[in-house]
Design a protein around this motif. Structure first.
Motif, PDB file in Angstrom:
ATOM      1  N   GLY A 295       1.114  -1.295   0.104  1.00 58.75           N
ATOM      2  CA  GLY A 295      -0.125  -0.014  -0.010  1.00 58.75           C
ATOM      3  C   GLY A 295       0.990   1.252   0.006  1.00 58.75           C
ATOM      4  N   TYR A 296       2.072   1.256   0.462  1.00 58.17           N
ATOM      5  CA  TYR A 296       2.912   2.245   0.404  1.00 58.17           C
ATOM      6  C   TYR A 296       3.395   2.568  -0.965  1.00 58.17           C
ATOM      7  N   LYS A 297       3.444   3.987  -1.376  1.00 59.10           N
ATOM      8  CA  LYS A 297       3.788   4.176  -2.679  1.00 59.10           C
ATOM      9  C   LYS A 297       5.235   4.764  -2.834  1.00 59.10           C
ATOM     10  N   PHE A 298       6.044   4.137  -3.525  1.00 58.36           N
ATOM     11  CA  PHE A 298       7.600   4.553  -3.509  1.00 58.36           C
ATOM     12  C   PHE A 298       7.817   6.029  -4.345  1.00 58.36           C
ATOM     13  N   LYS A 299       8.508   6.675  -3.772  1.00 54.13           N
ATOM     14  CA  LYS A 299       8.611   7.890  -4.442  1.00 54.13           C
ATOM     15  C   LYS A 299      10.125   8.351  -5.116  1.00 54.13           C
ATOM     16  N   CYS A 300      11.098   7.807  -4.426  1.00 56.32           N
ATOM     17  CA  CYS A 300      12.358   8.020  -4.894  1.00 56.32           C
ATOM     18  C   CYS A 300      13.037   6.777  -5.573  1.00 56.32           C
ATOM     19  N   VAL A 301      12.981   5.393  -5.005  1.00 57.07           N
ATOM     20  CA  VAL A 301      13.413   4.360  -5.455  1.00 57.07           C
ATOM     21  C   VAL A 301      12.710   3.693  -6.520  1.00 57.07           C
ATOM     22  N   ASP A 302      13.434   3.337  -7.552  1.00 61.38           N
ATOM     23  CA  ASP A 302      12.975   2.655  -8.833  1.00 61.38           C
ATOM     24  C   ASP A 302      13.638   1.041  -8.803  1.00 61.38           C
ATOM     25  N   GLN A 303      14.538   0.782  -8.360  1.00 61.98           N
ATOM     26  CA  GLN A 303      14.882  -0.608  -8.368  1.00 61.98           C
ATOM     27  C   GLN A 303      15.610  -0.895  -7.157  1.00 61.98           C
ATOM     28  N   MET A 304      15.841  -2.222  -6.558  1.00 57.17           N
ATOM     29  CA  MET A 304      16.201  -2.427  -5.279  1.00 57.17           C
ATOM     30  C   MET A 304      17.308  -3.622  -5.422  1.00 57.17           C
ATOM     31  N   PHE A 305      18.137  -3.776  -4.786  1.00 60.63           N
ATOM     32  CA  PHE A 305      19.216  -4.947  -4.535  1.00 60.63           C
ATOM     33  C   PHE A 305      18.967  -5.206  -3.012  1.00 60.63           C
ATOM     34  N   THR A 306      18.668  -6.587  -2.854  1.00 56.80           N
ATOM     35  CA  THR A 306      18.603  -6.857  -1.321  1.00 56.80           C
ATOM     36  C   THR A 306      18.772  -8.471  -1.280  1.00 56.80           C
ATOM     37  N   ASN A 307      18.941  -8.569   0.203  1.00 56.78           N
ATOM     38  CA  ASN A 307      19.070 -10.223   0.456  1.00 56.78           C
ATOM     39  C   ASN A 307      17.502 -10.855   0.562  1.00 56.78           C
ATOM     40  N   PHE A 308      17.472 -12.070   1.084  1.00 62.01           N
ATOM     41  CA  PHE A 308      16.299 -13.032   1.202  1.00 62.01           C
ATOM     42  C   PHE A 308      16.141 -12.485   2.680  1.00 62.01           C
ATOM     43  N   ASP A 337      12.894 -23.818  -3.132  1.00 69.26           N
ATOM     44  CA  ASP A 337      13.135 -24.918  -3.926  1.00 69.26           C
ATOM     45  C   ASP A 337      14.291 -25.101  -4.598  1.00 69.26           C
ATOM     46  N   LYS A 338      15.016 -23.889  -4.976  1.00 69.02           N
ATOM     47  CA  LYS A 338      16.372 -23.847  -5.568  1.00 69.02           C
ATOM     48  C   LYS A 338      17.537 -23.723  -4.722  1.00 69.02           C
ATOM     49  N   LYS A 339      17.280 -23.889  -3.375  1.00 69.48           N
ATOM     50  CA  LYS A 339      18.129 -24.020  -2.297  1.00 69.48           C
ATOM     51  C   LYS A 339      19.033 -22.807  -2.095  1.00 69.48           C
ATOM     52  N   TYR A 340      18.413 -21.578  -2.501  1.00 65.40           N
ATOM     53  CA  TYR A 340      19.185 -20.256  -2.213  1.00 65.40           C
ATOM     54  C   TYR A 340      19.397 -20.497  -0.590  1.00 65.40           C
ATOM     55  N   HIS A 341      20.148 -19.244  -0.294  1.00 66.71           N
ATOM     56  CA  HIS A 341      20.575 -19.146   1.104  1.00 66.71           C
ATOM     57  C   HIS A 341      20.133 -17.794   1.342  1.00 66.71           C
ATOM     58  N   PHE A 342      19.604 -18.016   2.773  1.00 63.41           N
ATOM     59  CA  PHE A 342      18.875 -16.820   3.291  1.00 63.41           C
ATOM     60  C   PHE A 342      19.469 -15.967   4.352  1.00 63.41           C
ATOM     61  N   PHE A 343      19.121 -14.804   4.477  1.00 66.04           N
ATOM     62  CA  PHE A 343      19.385 -13.783   5.500  1.00 66.04           C
ATOM     63  C   PHE A 343      20.719 -13.292   5.298  1.00 66.04           C
ATOM     64  N   SER A 344      21.407 -12.879   6.280  1.00 67.27           N
ATOM     65  CA  SER A 344      22.419 -12.014   6.382  1.00 67.27           C
ATOM     66  C   SER A 344      23.860 -12.394   5.351  1.00 67.27           C
ATOM     67  N   TYR A 345      24.041 -13.734   5.466  1.00 71.76           N
ATOM     68  CA  TYR A 345      25.018 -14.466   4.738  1.00 71.76           C
ATOM     69  C   TYR A 345      24.478 -15.190   3.490  1.00 71.76           C
ATOM     70  N   GLY A 346      23.557 -15.103   3.301  1.00 75.65           N
ATOM     71  CA  GLY A 346      22.824 -15.602   2.165  1.00 75.65           C
ATOM     72  C   GLY A 346      23.183 -15.059   0.523  1.00 75.65           C
ATOM     73  N   ASP A 347      22.061 -15.499  -0.133  1.00 73.20           N
ATOM     74  CA  ASP A 347      22.181 -14.974  -1.480  1.00 73.20           C
ATOM     75  C   ASP A 347      21.214 -13.710  -1.584  1.00 73.20           C
ATOM     76  N   CYS A 348      21.253 -13.174  -2.846  1.00 70.07           N
ATOM     77  CA  CYS A 348      20.699 -11.735  -3.088  1.00 70.07           C
ATOM     78  C   CYS A 348      19.665 -11.743  -4.155  1.00 70.07           C
ATOM     79  N   MET A 349      18.938 -10.726  -4.312  1.00 72.17           N
ATOM     80  CA  MET A 349      17.885 -10.437  -5.029  1.00 72.17           C
ATOM     81  C   MET A 349      18.085  -9.217  -5.795  1.00 72.17           C
ATOM     82  N   LEU A 350      17.974  -8.969  -7.168  1.00 69.22           N
ATOM     83  CA  LEU A 350      17.670  -7.904  -7.691  1.00 69.22           C
ATOM     84  C   LEU A 350      16.373  -7.623  -8.108  1.00 69.22           C
ATOM     85  N   ILE A 351      15.622  -6.436  -7.967  1.00 70.60           N
ATOM     86  CA  ILE A 351      14.229  -6.260  -8.168  1.00 70.60           C
ATOM     87  C   ILE A 351      13.982  -5.080  -9.179  1.00 70.60           C
ATOM     88  N   LYS A 352      13.681  -5.385 -10.264  1.00 70.07           N
ATOM     89  CA  LYS A 352      13.547  -4.020 -11.252  1.00 70.07           C
ATOM     90  C   LYS A 352      12.556  -4.370 -12.453  1.00 70.07           C
TER      91      LYS A 352
END
Length: 352
Positions: A295-308, A337-352
């Motif tokens: 429900g939050y409307k983003f104003k500045c950020v267009d893409q995000m790089f983040t962990n799981f 299902d693909k056995k990604y690793h999660f959280f601080s030392y885990g894998d990453c995601m690019l959302i765009k």
């Protein structure tokens, strides 16, 4: 919305307990923000996924060795009956660095007037603070300031509780981004852990611009949401600084219609807290308790790089606000299902 709307099944063996053997050698998922399309890639693929006109924004906060152990001072006590407490130092509450806000395990047993001796012999006294009553927080006062050297003498790397081991020499390097500069975080802005000098050279070769801001990560970002209606949850405050040259770069990118890619949820929280309705940010220092959920409307950020992120956390709510709850939960199910690793030392995601 309900807290349970953000739950998912995560096998414990997918919670990364150690960093990858080589920094930056991690899995990368590309997620379509609008269509939910998923691609399984590697971190090495990142430069090919970012257009040259993109501005990347990083959080350069440096993790303080903020997990410290104190022995309760009890007059006439049997020397063998030592009562040790773990204190997580969050932020200073006085300009002279003598009074600090901490989070403590078994806080109910820690009363104003209690004194604790730390590794180097320094003594802290618990002092009254109305904000601490009935909570896991305590305020502690020292006779001398607690500078960076004090934390080096007394502190441990503040690994999150889901990493079920003590910190070691590897964590001193790997639980810190290569560009960490401004000391003050109680937890690492972990999306940045995937970046290396070599990756920066490859991004530079494509002409991709980057800039830095600072948000000192407190535990408010990571404390569990206890309200079943998530709208009732209150975030703790965190301090941030956006240098004026960084603000200028961001505002120029917005004016030119170029994408702003925030590296990490802390960068997202800073940019969204400091921006106006058109996405232009104001430079300087401030604080935020912004809470982003669908429900939050983003104003500045267009893409995000983040962990799981962890189930039912404010962070999975933030990325769900950005890419849609169904898209995120579907992506997380795929990651399991693909056995990604999660959280601080885990894998990453690019959302765009």
């Amino acid at each position: 919305m309900k807290l349970s709307d953000f739950n998912f099944d995560l096998p414990s063996e997918l919670i990364a307990q150690k960093p990858s053997g080589v920094r930056g050698q991690d899995n990368l998922m590309l997620l379509g923000r609008k269509d939910g399309k998923i691609q399984d890639l590697r971190m090495d693929d990142l430069p090919d996924l970012i257009s040259p006109d993109t501005l990347m924004v990083f959080n350069n906060s440096k993790v303080r060795r903020s997990r410290c152990y104190g022995i309760k001072i009890v007059e006439d006590a049997d020397e063998r009956a030592k009562i040790e407490r773990e204190f997580m130092f969050l932020n200073q509450m006085s300009a002279d660095l003598k009074i600090w806000h901490t989070m403590v395990r078994n806080a109910k047993k820690i009363k104003p007037g209690n004194k604790y001796c730390f590794n180097d012999g320094s003594v802290g006294t618990i002092i009254p603070n109305e904000r601490d009553e009935g909570s896991e927080f305590r305020t502690i006062s020292f006779d001398s300031p607690l500078d960076d050297d004090w934390f080096l003498r007394n502190g441990h790397i503040p690994l999150p509780p889901y990493i079920r081991r003590e910190d070691d020499d590897t964590d001193s390097e790997r639980y810190q981004t290569i560009y960490a500069k401004e000391t003050g975080s109680s937890a690492c802005p972990t999306a940045g852990l995937h970046f290396t000098d070599e990756m920066f050279k490859r991004l530079d070769a494509k002409g991709i611009e980057r800039c830095f801001l600072t948000l000192h990560v407190g535990l408010g970002t990571f404390l569990p949401v206890r309200a079943e209606n998530i709208e009732d949850h209150k975030m703790h405050e965190e301090v941030y600084t956006i240098p004026f040259d960084t603000a200028e770069k961001i505002n120029r990118a917005k004016k030119e219609g170029r994408p702003v890619l925030a590296v990490g949820t802390t960068s997202v929280r800073t940019l969204e807290s400091a921006s106006d309705e058109n996405g232009f940010v104001k430079g300087g220092s401030s604080s935020t308790h912004i809470f982003m959920y669908p429900g939050y409307k983003f104003k500045c950020v267009d893409q995000m790089f983040t962990n799981f992120h962890t189930p039912e956390s404010t962070l999975i709510m933030l990325v769900s606000a950005f890419a849609g709850r169904e898209n995120i939960l579907n992506a997380y199910s795929h990651a399991v299902d693909k056995k990604y690793h999660f959280f601080s030392y885990g894998d990453c995601m690019l959302i765009k």
